[in-house]
Design a protein around this motif. Structure first.
Motif, mmCIF file in Angstrom:
data_model
loop_
_atom_site.group_PDB
_atom_site.id
_atom_site.type_symbol
_atom_site.label_atom_id
_atom_site.label_comp_id
_atom_site.label_asym_id
_atom_site.label_seq_id
_atom_site.Cartn_x
_atom_site.Cartn_y
_atom_site.Cartn_z
ATOM 1 N N GLY A 171 0.781 -1.231 0.000
ATOM 2 C CA GLY A 171 0.000 0.000 0.000
ATOM 3 C C GLY A 171 0.812 1.279 0.000
ATOM 4 O O GLY A 171 0.272 2.355 -0.233
ATOM 5 N N ASP A 172 2.116 1.192 0.273
ATOM 6 C CA ASP A 172 2.946 2.395 0.255
ATOM 7 C C ASP A 172 3.635 2.500 -1.096
ATOM 8 O O ASP A 172 4.247 1.543 -1.572
ATOM 9 C CB ASP A 172 3.990 2.366 1.369
ATOM 10 C CG ASP A 172 4.597 3.743 1.622
ATOM 11 O OD1 ASP A 172 4.004 4.742 1.178
ATOM 12 O OD2 ASP A 172 5.655 3.824 2.265
ATOM 13 N N LYS A 173 3.530 3.675 -1.702
ATOM 14 C CA LYS A 173 4.102 3.893 -3.023
ATOM 15 C C LYS A 173 5.606 4.066 -2.920
ATOM 16 O O LYS A 173 6.107 4.829 -2.096
ATOM 17 C CB LYS A 173 3.470 5.137 -3.655
ATOM 18 C CG LYS A 173 3.877 5.381 -5.094
ATOM 19 C CD LYS A 173 3.170 6.624 -5.629
ATOM 20 C CE LYS A 173 3.607 6.911 -7.061
ATOM 21 N NZ LYS A 173 2.968 8.159 -7.576
ATOM 22 N N ALA A 174 6.332 3.353 -3.754
ATOM 23 C CA ALA A 174 7.788 3.476 -3.771
ATOM 24 C C ALA A 174 8.196 4.851 -4.289
ATOM 25 O O ALA A 174 7.485 5.461 -5.093
ATOM 26 C CB ALA A 174 8.391 2.385 -4.640
ATOM 27 N N PRO A 175 9.314 5.389 -3.822
ATOM 28 C CA PRO A 175 9.772 6.699 -4.302
ATOM 29 C C PRO A 175 9.925 6.737 -5.814
ATOM 30 O O PRO A 175 10.365 5.771 -6.434
ATOM 31 C CB PRO A 175 11.131 6.862 -3.610
ATOM 32 C CG PRO A 175 11.049 6.003 -2.397
ATOM 33 C CD PRO A 175 10.211 4.822 -2.800
ATOM 34 N N SER A 176 9.547 7.886 -6.380
ATOM 35 C CA SER A 176 9.594 8.020 -7.843
ATOM 36 C C SER A 176 10.597 9.089 -8.252
ATOM 37 O O SER A 176 10.357 9.866 -9.171
ATOM 38 C CB SER A 176 8.203 8.379 -8.382
ATOM 39 O OG SER A 176 7.744 9.607 -7.828
ATOM 40 N N PHE A 177 11.736 9.137 -7.550
ATOM 41 C CA PHE A 177 12.720 10.185 -7.802
ATOM 42 C C PHE A 177 13.226 10.170 -9.241
ATOM 43 O O PHE A 177 13.584 11.202 -9.792
ATOM 44 C CB PHE A 177 13.915 10.037 -6.868
ATOM 45 C CG PHE A 177 13.559 10.153 -5.411
ATOM 46 C CD1 PHE A 177 12.476 10.889 -4.994
ATOM 47 C CD2 PHE A 177 14.321 9.520 -4.456
ATOM 48 C CE1 PHE A 177 12.151 11.004 -3.659
ATOM 49 C CE2 PHE A 177 14.021 9.624 -3.112
ATOM 50 C CZ PHE A 177 12.925 10.369 -2.719
ATOM 51 N N SER A 178 13.273 8.993 -9.834
ATOM 52 C CA SER A 178 13.810 8.916 -11.194
ATOM 53 C C SER A 178 12.795 9.382 -12.232
ATOM 54 O O SER A 178 13.115 9.487 -13.406
ATOM 55 C CB SER A 178 14.229 7.475 -11.508
ATOM 56 O OG SER A 178 13.113 6.611 -11.412
ATOM 57 N N LYS A 179 11.563 9.680 -11.790
ATOM 58 C CA LYS A 179 10.531 10.081 -12.738
ATOM 59 C C LYS A 179 10.059 11.507 -12.474
ATOM 60 O O LYS A 179 10.459 12.443 -13.142
ATOM 61 C CB LYS A 179 9.354 9.105 -12.671
ATOM 62 C CG LYS A 179 9.671 7.715 -13.214
ATOM 63 C CD LYS A 179 8.454 6.821 -13.155
ATOM 64 C CE LYS A 179 7.316 7.373 -14.004
ATOM 65 N NZ LYS A 179 6.119 6.498 -13.962
ATOM 66 N N ASP A 180 9.193 11.701 -11.455
ATOM 67 C CA ASP A 180 8.509 12.982 -11.353
ATOM 68 C C ASP A 180 8.561 13.631 -9.974
ATOM 69 O O ASP A 180 7.945 14.670 -9.774
ATOM 70 C CB ASP A 180 7.045 12.836 -11.779
ATOM 71 C CG ASP A 180 6.338 11.681 -11.073
ATOM 72 O OD1 ASP A 180 5.222 11.331 -11.480
ATOM 73 O OD2 ASP A 180 6.924 11.128 -10.120
ATOM 74 N N HIS A 181 9.239 13.042 -9.017
ATOM 75 C CA HIS A 181 9.342 13.666 -7.700
ATOM 76 C C HIS A 181 10.576 14.568 -7.678
ATOM 77 O O HIS A 181 11.677 14.108 -7.974
ATOM 78 C CB HIS A 181 9.453 12.600 -6.602
ATOM 79 C CG HIS A 181 9.223 13.123 -5.235
ATOM 80 N ND1 HIS A 181 8.478 12.457 -4.289
ATOM 81 C CD2 HIS A 181 9.612 14.280 -4.629
ATOM 82 C CE1 HIS A 181 8.443 13.167 -3.174
ATOM 83 N NE2 HIS A 181 9.122 14.280 -3.372
ATOM 84 N N PRO A 182 10.427 15.863 -7.324
ATOM 85 C CA PRO A 182 11.608 16.734 -7.312
ATOM 86 C C PRO A 182 12.650 16.263 -6.316
ATOM 87 O O PRO A 182 12.323 15.878 -5.186
ATOM 88 C CB PRO A 182 11.039 18.104 -6.920
ATOM 89 C CG PRO A 182 9.730 17.816 -6.265
ATOM 90 C CD PRO A 182 9.206 16.573 -6.905
ATOM 91 N N VAL A 183 13.895 16.268 -6.729
ATOM 92 C CA VAL A 183 14.981 15.810 -5.871
ATOM 93 C C VAL A 183 16.201 16.686 -6.121
ATOM 94 O O VAL A 183 16.460 17.097 -7.256
ATOM 95 C CB VAL A 183 15.303 14.313 -6.133
ATOM 96 C CG1 VAL A 183 15.708 14.082 -7.566
ATOM 97 C CG2 VAL A 183 16.374 13.803 -5.182
ATOM 98 N N GLN A 184 16.919 17.008 -5.068
ATOM 99 C CA GLN A 184 18.189 17.731 -5.175
ATOM 100 C C GLN A 184 19.287 16.806 -4.714
ATOM 101 O O GLN A 184 19.295 16.358 -3.558
ATOM 102 C CB GLN A 184 18.173 19.008 -4.326
ATOM 103 C CG GLN A 184 19.485 19.779 -4.382
ATOM 104 C CD GLN A 184 19.449 21.059 -3.566
ATOM 105 O OE1 GLN A 184 18.364 21.586 -3.273
ATOM 106 N NE2 GLN A 184 20.602 21.562 -3.170
#
Length: 212
Positions: A171-184
């Motif tokens: 039920g918990d969504k895996a991080p989508s840093f490689s797609k659309d979640h802003p990351v620094q």
């Protein structure tokens, strides 16, 4: 200038926080620090962190997150075990092996604790992640528009194309840093707000890109 130092001792599961007296002048900097309950863990064998010592001795772990209010916005340090675990009557065993797994439970959700102090996900400016084990990065996609500060070496190790990703509870969504979640991507150390009040320091070892 107020300064907050958070040192996360991930190997032992203990946390030390040192905050100077809260600023009340309204001229900027840090003025509040909240310590949030982000889950509890129980391991049947402490020696996975203390090789050769306390073999077979069980250990309980406190999982904490920290919310810092700065004049420029809120900074959330770690997001804990997934809030989904709070709804699991028997808690969560990542590989369903009680002999080796850490048994994770949550008494309170991160979402409810933020709501209790009047903070919405959109109020948070930055999220800092100490490292990418599931007890520190659960719930990250509950903040889809918030920039995540993570060491580049940690990102490359866990999220680069072709990597298997992270173990997350149902039920918990895996991080989508490689797609659309802003990351620094942080290189070594970072002055988060540019005034020395909140510093991220590279402390690699527990994971390739662990930070404090």
């Amino acid at each position: 200038m107020n300064r907050v130092i958070i040192i996360v001792m991930a190997v032992s599961g203990f946390f030390w926080v040192n905050a100077t007296k809260a600023q009340t002048s309204g001229k900027g900097g840090v003025d509040k620090l909240y310590i949030l309950d982000c889950g509890q863990g129980h391991s049947p064998d402490e020696s996975r962190w203390t090789v050769g010592v306390n073999v077979g001795k069980p250990i309980d772990i406190s999982d904490s997150c920290y919310l810092i209010h700065h004049a420029q916005g809120y900074f959330l340090w770690d997001t804990g075990i997934s809030d989904q675990v709070a709804a699991m009557p028997d808690g969560w065993l990542p590989t369903n092996n009680p002999a080796t797994d850490i048994h994770w439970t949550r008494a309170k959700t991160l979402e409810s604790q933020l709501a209790a102090i009047g903070v919405k996900p959109t109020d948070i400016r930055f999220i800092g992640i100490s490292h990418t084990h599931p007890d520190h990065i659960g719930n990250i996609e509950r903040f889809p528009s918030v920039t995540v500060l993570i060491q580049k070496i940690e990102y490359d190790y866990y999220f680069a194309p072709g990597k298997p990703g992270l173990t997350m509870p149902p039920g918990d969504k895996a991080p989508s840093f490689s797609k659309d979640h802003p990351v620094q991507l942080v290189q070594e150390d970072l002055d988060v707000f540019g005034d020395g009040s909140v510093m991220i320091v590279s402390t690699s070892g527990h994971t390739p890109g662990h930070e404090s």
